[in-house]
Design an enzyme around this catalytic site. Structure first.
Site, mmCIF file in Angstrom:
data_model
loop_
_atom_site.group_PDB
_atom_site.id
_atom_site.type_symbol
_atom_site.label_atom_id
_atom_site.label_comp_id
_atom_site.label_asym_id
_atom_site.label_seq_id
_atom_site.Cartn_x
_atom_site.Cartn_y
_atom_site.Cartn_z
ATOM 1 N N HIS A 194 25.351 43.877 51.420
ATOM 2 C CA HIS A 194 25.793 43.927 52.612
ATOM 3 C C HIS A 194 25.817 45.280 53.179
ATOM 4 O O HIS A 194 26.601 46.078 52.604
ATOM 5 C CB HIS A 194 27.096 43.161 52.462
ATOM 6 N N GLU A 226 33.449 42.791 43.338
ATOM 7 C CA GLU A 226 34.092 43.053 44.699
ATOM 8 C C GLU A 226 35.149 44.279 44.595
ATOM 9 O O GLU A 226 36.042 44.196 43.545
ATOM 10 C CB GLU A 226 35.042 41.864 45.198
ATOM 11 N N HIS A 244 29.810 44.757 45.566
ATOM 12 C CA HIS A 244 30.278 44.340 47.006
ATOM 13 C C HIS A 244 31.572 44.992 47.268
ATOM 14 O O HIS A 244 32.258 45.745 46.480
ATOM 15 C CB HIS A 244 30.284 42.804 46.941
ATOM 16 N N GLU A 247 29.253 46.932 53.492
ATOM 17 C CA GLU A 247 30.002 47.256 52.140
ATOM 18 C C GLU A 247 29.478 48.347 51.115
ATOM 19 O O GLU A 247 28.426 48.049 50.500
ATOM 20 C CB GLU A 247 30.037 45.833 51.325
#
Length: 462
Positions: free
Chosen positions: A86, A308, A216, A89
């Protein structure tokens, strides 16, 4: 006066040392220069190559670390990191560039742990899967309030919702019978995905990757498959429900390794969320379809988790040093996890390599296959297992194996030709391992049949 001079000199030394380490955001040109800078500093253990281009023509660069760059050595596992899927990110992108510099510097400094890792592992680092999205996000900067600016690629597509959906196929097979690994792609899959997705799919089909992590932002948690819930849609949305893979305990362990080596992920409370041990099953958090980590598990031999890593998707430049210190040990420990379970060669009676042989573990409904050069890698937790190797036209061989907590157990299979005709079985779709192969530290014997050299992703000259 001498005391003030001493303080001044210490401060001067501090700022001089601090200036040597620059933590900053890297645009596309800066990213490219950084990768080649690392390669130029460590030319004998690195290689820069491109797996394709983005919608706007930017290369998807990979930096490889190995004691024999460009060569698959038998019984040496392949592992990868993917960042910036992404575009907004960005922390994963910066951490992977910093990791690249760190591996090179520590190798040159004689760090035994890093040297051992590079000599026993082939490491591939893709800092940015979505360079077009990054440039959009970077133009806005970390102060912009638009949450999704730059998230998607230049065609407005979320790349983590763009892989062929193999989950539905597997859930059906699990219930009614059918393949549990290397699920085939639709005939027209290339026309259904974006160019960045297609490049990554072709990449992971060209190497026999064993372990992977996708970096991410937006939360702080280690997320493991499945990402897609087994539950059906209810009133327009998909229920969240824990949907474990057949390797659920192994995936939990991989996620915990990262979480507990991380500076604060393991605490669980981050970004207003709570995840016990800092880990979560993807589908139990929220269900997503056509994600990359599920695709890796269902289509290849690769076990991938999603990391994440920050509450703020685009952290300020001054926060990058702290984030690096919080992730550095975890990034190294996760790479080391590829060295567990069992590995070995699958050979026939004449010691020829058998590619595409199926390795099954009793009680775990997920098989893997040997690579194009006959070697296989099966990640397993410590314990005793019944393992079977099968190949078309050969009698299967079954062994009992006890796996310890340290190095992988070496288990070779020598299959004998079957006297009765065997029904044809589908070979795994991997199309090579991204380079010619040599036995570990040994040149091929002249009397052996010369192996066909596979085409590998194109190297880009400096």
């Amino acid at each position: 006066m001498s005391g003030l001079l001493s303080v001044f000199l210490h401060l001067l030394l501090f700022f001089k040392l601090a200036a040597l380490v620059t933590f900053r955001h890297h645009h596309y040109d800066d990213l490219m220069r950084t990768l080649y800078k690392v390669h130029n500093e460590c030319p004998y253990i690195t290689r820069v190559y491109s797996i394709g281009r983005s919608v706007k023509g930017r290369h998807l660069y990979v930096l490889e670390f190995s004691d024999r760059p460009g060569i698959h050595e038998r019984l040496e596992p392949e592992v990868k990191y993917v960042g910036n899927m992404h575009g907004d990110e960005v922390l994963g992108r910066e951490l992977l560039l910093q990791l690249s510099e760190f591996l090179c510097e520590e190798y040159l400094n004689g760090n035994q742990r890093i040297t051992q890792l590079i000599e026993s592992t082939r490491i591939h680092i893709l800092p940015s899967m979505n360079p077009d999205g990054y440039e959009v996000a970077a133009a806005q900067g970390p102060d912009d309030s638009q949450y999704l600016v730059g998230r998607n690629n230049a065609n407005g597509v979320d790349l983590n919702r763009n892989f062929p959906d193999l989950n539905t196929y597997f859930y059906y097979n699990e219930k009614y019978g059918g393949p549990n690994h290397h699920l085939p792609l639709p005939d027209n899959w290339k026309s259904q995905v974006e160019v960045e997705t297609r490049a990554v799919i072709q990449w992971i089909r060209s190497f026999n990757f064993v372990l992977s992590a996708n970096l991410h932002g937006g939360a702080v948690v280690a997320n493991y498959p499945y990402d897609k819930s087994l539950e059906h849609r209810v009133r327009g949305f998909r229920r969240t429900a824990n949907t474990p893979t057949p390797d659920d305990k192994l995936f939990q362990k991989l996620a915990k390794v990262y979480s507990y080596a991380h500076g604060w992920m393991y605490r669980g409370w981050n970004c207003g969320d709570y995840f016990p041990d800092g880990i979560t099953n993807g589908a139990s958090w929220y269900s997503l379809s056509k994600g990359m980590q599920d695709f890796n598990y269902l289509h290849t031999n690769c076990f991938e988790i999603t990391l994440e890593l920050s509450c703020n998707k685009f952290p300020r430049q001054e926060e990058l040093h702290r984030e690096w210190l919080g992730n550095r040990e975890a990034l190294i420990q996760f790479l080391e996890q590829v060295h567990q379970g069992i590995k070995g060669m699958v050979l026939d009676e004449n010691y020829n390599n058998l590619a595409g042989a199926v390795i099954s573990v009793s009680g775990i409904n997920h098989d893997i296959t040997s690579g194009d050069h006959g070697d296989y890698f099966r990640l397993l937790l410590p314990g005793t297992y019944t393992v079977t190797a099968t190949a078309p036209g050969f009698d299967p061989e079954t062994v009992s194996v006890t796996v310890g907590p340290a190095e992988p157990k070496l288990v070779d299979f020598h299959l004998k030709r079957s006297l009765s005709p065997a029904a044809p079985t589908r070979k795994a779709p991997n199309k090579g391992q991204g380079g010619r192969v040599l036995p570990k530290k040994v040149q091929p014997r002249g009397t052996r049949k010369k192996e066909v050299e596979r085409q590998q992703p194109r190297e880009i000259p400096a």
